[in-house]
Structures are given as C-alpha cells and as structure tokens.
Design an enzyme around this catalytic site. Structure first.
Site, PDB file in Angstrom:
ATOM      1  N   GLU A  58     -20.241 -26.467 -99.460  1.00 61.11           N
ATOM      2  CA  GLU A  58     -19.552 -27.302-100.447  1.00 61.11           C
ATOM      3  C   GLU A  58     -18.413 -28.097 -99.811  1.00 61.11           C
ATOM      4  OE1 GLU A  58     -17.998 -28.956-104.054  1.00 61.11           O
ATOM      5  OE2 GLU A  58     -19.983 -28.334-103.333  1.00 61.11           O
ATOM      6  N   HIS A  61     -19.714 -30.893 -97.597  1.00 58.06           N
ATOM      7  CA  HIS A  61     -20.196 -32.020 -98.404  1.00 58.06           C
ATOM      8  C   HIS A  61     -19.027 -32.870 -98.895  1.00 58.06           C
ATOM      9  CE1 HIS A  61     -22.554 -34.435-101.074  1.00 58.06           C
ATOM     10  NE2 HIS A  61     -21.990 -33.940-102.155  1.00 58.06           N
ATOM     11  N   HIS A 123     -26.045 -37.249-110.971  1.00 57.79           N
ATOM     12  CA  HIS A 123     -25.241 -37.290-109.749  1.00 57.79           C
ATOM     13  C   HIS A 123     -26.025 -37.885-108.583  1.00 57.79           C
ATOM     14  CE1 HIS A 123     -22.959 -35.533-106.310  1.00 57.79           C
ATOM     15  NE2 HIS A 123     -21.933 -35.751-107.107  1.00 57.79           N
ATOM     16  N   HIS A 213     -41.919 -33.544-114.210  1.00 62.62           N
ATOM     17  CA  HIS A 213     -41.590 -34.214-112.955  1.00 62.62           C
ATOM     18  C   HIS A 213     -42.846 -34.446-112.120  1.00 62.62           C
ATOM     19  CE1 HIS A 213     -39.632 -35.435-109.321  1.00 62.62           C
ATOM     20  NE2 HIS A 213     -40.064 -34.385-108.656  1.00 62.62           N
ATOM     21  N   HIS A 275     -37.827 -33.489 -98.997  1.00 66.21           N
ATOM     22  CA  HIS A 275     -38.223 -34.058-100.287  1.00 66.21           C
ATOM     23  C   HIS A 275     -37.167 -35.065-100.762  1.00 66.21           C
ATOM     24  CE1 HIS A 275     -40.725 -34.038-103.823  1.00 66.21           C
ATOM     25  NE2 HIS A 275     -39.712 -33.746-104.614  1.00 66.21           N
TER      26      HIS A 275
END
Length: 315
Positions: A58, A61, A123, A213, A275
């Site tokens: 975290e 990032h 996001h 999806h 992905h």
C-alpha cells in the site's frame, strides 16, 4: 530540449502503467488497509514502525502514485508550452492531471471513510483515462517530427463507429472487471467459460458479477475481431489502421486468456497483474484510434479532392 521531453514523456507513460498495475496489486492482495485509516501517512506515522507485507504494498503504491503524479504535472506544463499549438494538447494535459488527482482522492476517501464496491470499481477506470491522456500526449510529442501525420488517415463512417463504440464499451468491460475484484468474485465460478461444470447459469450475486464480466469481455473480443477483419479487408493501404487493429486483437486475446488463467491458476498474482496490464495497453491503443478518427478526413471528401483538377492545369 525536445529529445529530453520525449524521454520524459515515455518515462511518465511507463510510470502511469506502474500506477495502474500497482492499484491492481493492492486490490488483488487485499492491501487496501495496509496503512490503516490513515492517509497520506501510514498508521499516522511518516515511517511506520510495524512493517507488514500489506503495508509495504500500500505504501509503495502511494509513493509511486505521488511521484508519477508530479511527473504528470510536469509533463502537462511542459507539453502545454512545447506543443500547445496542437489543438488537443491542452485538453489532454488537463485531463491527464485532473483524472490522476481524482483517482488519488477516491483512493484516499476509501482509506479514511470507506467506500462501496460500486464506487471503488471506478478507481481503476479513472486511472485508465489519465493513462490514456498521458499516452496520447507522448504520441503528440513524437508526432511533432512529422514522421507520421495522423491527419493523413482516411476512415469511413463504419470504421469510426467501430472505434467510438468499442472504446466506450471497453470502458464498461473495465468497470465490470474492477467490480469483480472489489466484490472479491474472481473465483466465484470455479470453471471456465461456464460458471461450473454441472451448470451454466450462476445462482448467487458473486457468480452473477463474475459471469457478467465474462460475457462482457467475450462480446468485446467478438467486436474487436469484427473490426479487425474489416480493417484487414479494406485498410491494407493504411498500415497504422491495419496493424493497429491486429495489435488490438492480440491484446484482447491475451486479456481473455489471462482471464481464464486466473480461474485455472486460482488467482495467481502474476497472471492477475498481466490481466490488468493487457487491458491497460488495449485501452491505450483504442484511445489512439479515437485520435485518428477525430483527425481523419471523411472518405467522400478525400475522393472529391482527388478528382478535382488543379486550376493551374486548366489554365
């Protein structure tokens, strides 16, 4: 100076990819609360004392996003001054920075106050818009040398429909994929392409999210395949369109393949990050197609211009 701008633009584009992949890494590893309910500090500390794997992911990032955010700001100002005469430059410069700040604010709000999965799924998509704007700015910077003129591309109405429709639909597919991650529904269906070997249709919410999806991604693959076949038949003399759609088809194929591998490998982290990487690259290619579509001449206009006899000849 212009060469330095080119290198900086490329570095910023790569940095934006790291921001996108880093965000996916945070979500995939469940590290969103690695720094607790504290932002921009970590557990209220500048240098945390209790280091965990989630905290490192975290915090890394956040640091990368901050550094890249500064790079995007510099690139926006620099590009504004250097190539501001290009009509789209100022719009892209503003878009790249504003959307990057927006995704940071959503991330901060999620940490401090918490957000629903539906909001959190935005996001990644917001970051993707910022990445696309930076990517196009980079292409503009290289285009100044006139090694390729986007205005020379000729597209008919059908191809423009494919371009505008596919990028809009791709954004919807991106959102459904982000929703899968935030709903923790990546392994809701243990089989592929159907939800389970014994049944085709899902039976509960997480399975519906996952299968929704998959269906959306499958339709995206089919649409890009149709557009690629159309480009191969009618745009052989325009290599940027011909090869561009082939690249898009390869990327969407890799996207589908890694989506299946996520299930088969039971959410292998590297496959999951790949992905996210492939969809980011695909969106970048599609964004470039939008640029070409907005700048290209209509096919009828081009034919008319080619049939007009110059006045000098008539004289």
């Amino acid at each position: 100076m212009r060469r330095l701008l080119k290198w900086f633009a490329v570095a910023t584009t790569i940095g934006m990819l790291f921001v996108l992949i880093g965000g996916a890494l945070v979500t995939k590893t469940g590290s969103g609360m690695g720094c607790g309910r504290s932002w921009p500090l970590c557990h209220g500390q500048l240098i945390p004392s209790n280091i965990t794997a989630e905290l490192l992911i975290e915090l890394s990032h956040r640091v990368v996003s901050g550094v890249v955010g500064l790079m995007v700001l510099i690139l926006s100002i620099w590009a504004w001054k250097a190539i501001g005469h290009i009509r789209e430059t100022k719009f892209l410069a503003i878009t790249s920075f504003v959307f990057l700040v927006l995704q940071g604010l959503i991330g901060a709000a999620a940490v401090v106050w918490g957000q629903s999965d539906v909001v959190l799924a935005l996001h990644f998509g917001i970051s993707l818009i910022s990445f696309a704007a930076v990517f196009l700015l980079t292409l503009f910077i290289f285009e100044v040398d006139k090694k390729f003129d986007a205005a020379s591309v000729v597209l008919d109405r059908k191809m423009k429909f494919h371009i505008y429709g596919i990028i809009a639909y791709c954004y919807i597919v991106v959102y459904t994929g982000a929703l899968v991650r935030h709903k923790q529904a990546s392994l809701a269906c243990p089989s592929w392409p159907f939800c389970a070997q014994t049944r085709i249709f899902p039976t509960q919410l997480h399975e519906w999210v996952q299968m929704g999806h998959r269906l959306a991604a499958g339709l995206l693959f089919v649409w890009i395949l149709i557009a690629t076949i159309d480009a191969m038949k009618r745009y052989k003399r325009q290599p940027i369109i011909y090869w561009g759609w082939l690249i898009a088809l390869i990327l969407v194929s890799c996207q589908v393949a890694t989506g299946a591998l996520v299930v088969f490998t039971e959410l292998n982290l590297y496959v999951a990050l790949a992905h996210a990487f492939f969809i980011s690259c695909l969106f970048g290619v599609l964004s470039y197609f939008v640029l070409l579509a907005t700048r290209s001449k209509k096919e009828k206009e081009t034919r008319h211009e080619s049939n007009v006899i110059p006045s000098a000849v008539l004289k």
